[in-house]
Motif scaffolding. Structure first.
Motif, PDB file in Angstrom:
ATOM      1  N   ASN A 132     -14.147  -2.533  12.988  1.00 29.11           N
ATOM      2  CA  ASN A 132     -13.133  -2.489  12.936  1.00 29.11           C
ATOM      3  C   ASN A 132     -12.426  -3.902  12.266  1.00 29.11           C
ATOM      4  N   LYS A 133     -12.693  -5.423  12.860  1.00 29.40           N
ATOM      5  CA  LYS A 133     -12.561  -6.431  12.628  1.00 29.40           C
ATOM      6  C   LYS A 133     -13.710  -7.620  11.675  1.00 29.40           C
ATOM      7  N   ALA A 134     -14.782  -6.699  10.961  1.00 26.76           N
ATOM      8  CA  ALA A 134     -15.289  -6.507  10.016  1.00 26.76           C
ATOM      9  C   ALA A 134     -14.884  -7.309   8.815  1.00 26.76           C
ATOM     10  N   HIS A 135     -15.231  -7.998   8.036  1.00 18.86           N
ATOM     11  CA  HIS A 135     -14.565  -9.135   7.082  1.00 18.86           C
ATOM     12  C   HIS A 135     -13.348  -8.880   7.262  1.00 18.86           C
ATOM     13  N   MET A 136     -12.822  -9.672   8.291  1.00 12.00           N
ATOM     14  CA  MET A 136     -10.966  -9.376   8.112  1.00 12.00           C
ATOM     15  C   MET A 136     -10.526 -11.065   8.133  1.00 12.00           C
ATOM     16  N   TRP A 137     -11.734 -12.012   8.153  1.00 15.18           N
ATOM     17  CA  TRP A 137     -11.632 -12.775   7.720  1.00 15.18           C
ATOM     18  C   TRP A 137     -11.014 -13.415   6.885  1.00 15.18           C
ATOM     19  N   PHE A 138     -11.650 -12.977   5.998  1.00 16.79           N
ATOM     20  CA  PHE A 138     -11.485 -12.638   4.235  1.00 16.79           C
ATOM     21  C   PHE A 138      -9.820 -12.057   4.066  1.00 16.79           C
ATOM     22  N   PHE A 139      -9.547 -10.676   4.381  1.00 15.55           N
ATOM     23  CA  PHE A 139      -8.361 -10.101   4.469  1.00 15.55           C
ATOM     24  C   PHE A 139      -7.101 -10.781   5.001  1.00 15.55           C
ATOM     25  N   THR A 140      -7.821 -11.595   5.767  1.00 15.62           N
ATOM     26  CA  THR A 140      -6.280 -12.020   6.431  1.00 15.62           C
ATOM     27  C   THR A 140      -5.571 -13.508   5.823  1.00 15.62           C
ATOM     28  N   LYS A 144      -3.396 -17.527   6.445  1.00 14.38           N
ATOM     29  CA  LYS A 144      -3.612 -18.032   7.404  1.00 14.38           C
ATOM     30  C   LYS A 144      -3.990 -19.426   6.481  1.00 14.38           C
ATOM     31  N   VAL A 145      -3.081 -18.981   4.814  1.00 16.61           N
ATOM     32  CA  VAL A 145      -2.830 -20.205   4.201  1.00 16.61           C
ATOM     33  C   VAL A 145      -1.477 -19.973   4.155  1.00 16.61           C
ATOM     34  N   GLY A 146      -0.534 -18.966   4.431  1.00 14.32           N
ATOM     35  CA  GLY A 146       0.866 -19.240   4.822  1.00 14.32           C
ATOM     36  C   GLY A 146       1.217 -20.152   6.001  1.00 14.32           C
TER      37      GLY A 146
END
Length: 287
Positions: A132-140, A144-146
């Motif tokens: 469920n947490k896979a690739h969430m670093w990219f989608f979030t 993070k930029v905001g």
């Protein structure tokens, strides 16, 4: 008229009496007990219904009267962890969006489908959580930029407005407006009064732009258009249901939506037998 607490207690007593009578009348029946969210039919022994109702009567008879303190027996029956909750109570917590309740509900679904006990179902739950947490670093990344941009801009705004050397440097390279007289720049408040002439249009325009974006988002919600977060939650839920089709789609979807994007909240509840043994061995070795 009796106090409300006394009347409520009397009502519980009356219900317990009625339930006890029903228990003796229903001993010998076979009960089929479906539970919402669990497509399982429990085969109940002929005497199971009566025993359960008698146990319920015993529990309710231990309820302290108004003004009394709880007894030790009553305290022992109190649930302490999510795994101690009955299915119906657990569903109430799930309806309130409690992720730990969704987690326990998924454990029970794994136990039902894979025919595992509570401890043996933990590895499969860990696998589902990792998926469920896979690739969430990219989608979030947008979040993070905001966060980085807003915090940085907020901190920079203070020296841009109130620090004389920073204001003089910025004015020389980007604004080129007339510098105020030295006697008007003696304090940080006077510096802010001078720099506000060019800081106000920028900050005001950015504030209005953010306000317009917020208004646009509200109208998207009113039109049933899904913003980025809602689309991301739906994507995660669909992805998890596709990866683990053997489990309940509704339970997986609720779990995926309530779970955090990264990291995760501490796993509340009773430790597994393997963890208890490991901790005991570590404590023994330390001694």
């Amino acid at each position: 008229m009796r106090p409300i607490g006394a009347r409520a207690h009397a009502g519980v007593r009356a219900f317990a009496t009625q339930l006890q009578r029903s228990a003796h009348a229903t001993v010998g029946r076979t009960v089929r007990k479906p539970v919402a969210g669990f497509p399982v039919t429990q085969a109940v022994a002929p005497f199971r219904t009566g025993v359960n109702q008698v146990m319920a009567v015993r529990f309710m008879s231990a309820i302290p009267s108004p003004g009394e303190k709880p007894s030790i027996e009553y305290a022992k029956d109190a649930p302490r962890d999510y795994e101690d909750l009955p299915n119906e109570v657990l569903l109430v917590y799930c309806a309130q969006g409690d992720h730990q309740a969704h987690r326990e509900r998924l454990i029970r679904n794994i136990m039902d489908v894979d025919q595992l006990d509570w401890d043996s179902a933990q590895p499969k739950l860990d696998e589902i959580e990792a998926a469920n947490k896979a690739h969430m670093w990219f989608f979030t990344l947008p979040y993070k930029v905001g966060i980085f941009t807003s915090v940085t801009a907020g901190l920079i705004s203070f020296p841009m407005v109130f620090h004389l050397d920073t204001a003089l440097w910025f004015n020389e390279h980007y604004v080129t407006t007339e510098v105020a007289a030295p006697e008007d720049l003696e304090t940080w408040l006077e510096v802010g009064s001078w720099t506000w002439a060019w800081n106000e249009p920028v900050m005001g325009q950015l504030s209005f732009f953010l306000l317009a974006l917020q208004f646009a988002r509200n109208q998207m919600v009113n039109q049933k258009f899904r913003p980025y977060t809602e689309r991301l939650l739906e994507y995660r839920a669909n992805r998890l249901c596709t990866q683990f089709p053997q489990y309940s789609e509704m339970i997986l979807s609720d779990f995926a939506r309530s779970d955090e994007f990264s990291g995760g909240a501490p796993k509340l509840g009773r430790k597994s037998e393997a963890e208890n043994k490991s901790n005991s061995a570590a404590a023994g070795g330390a001694v």
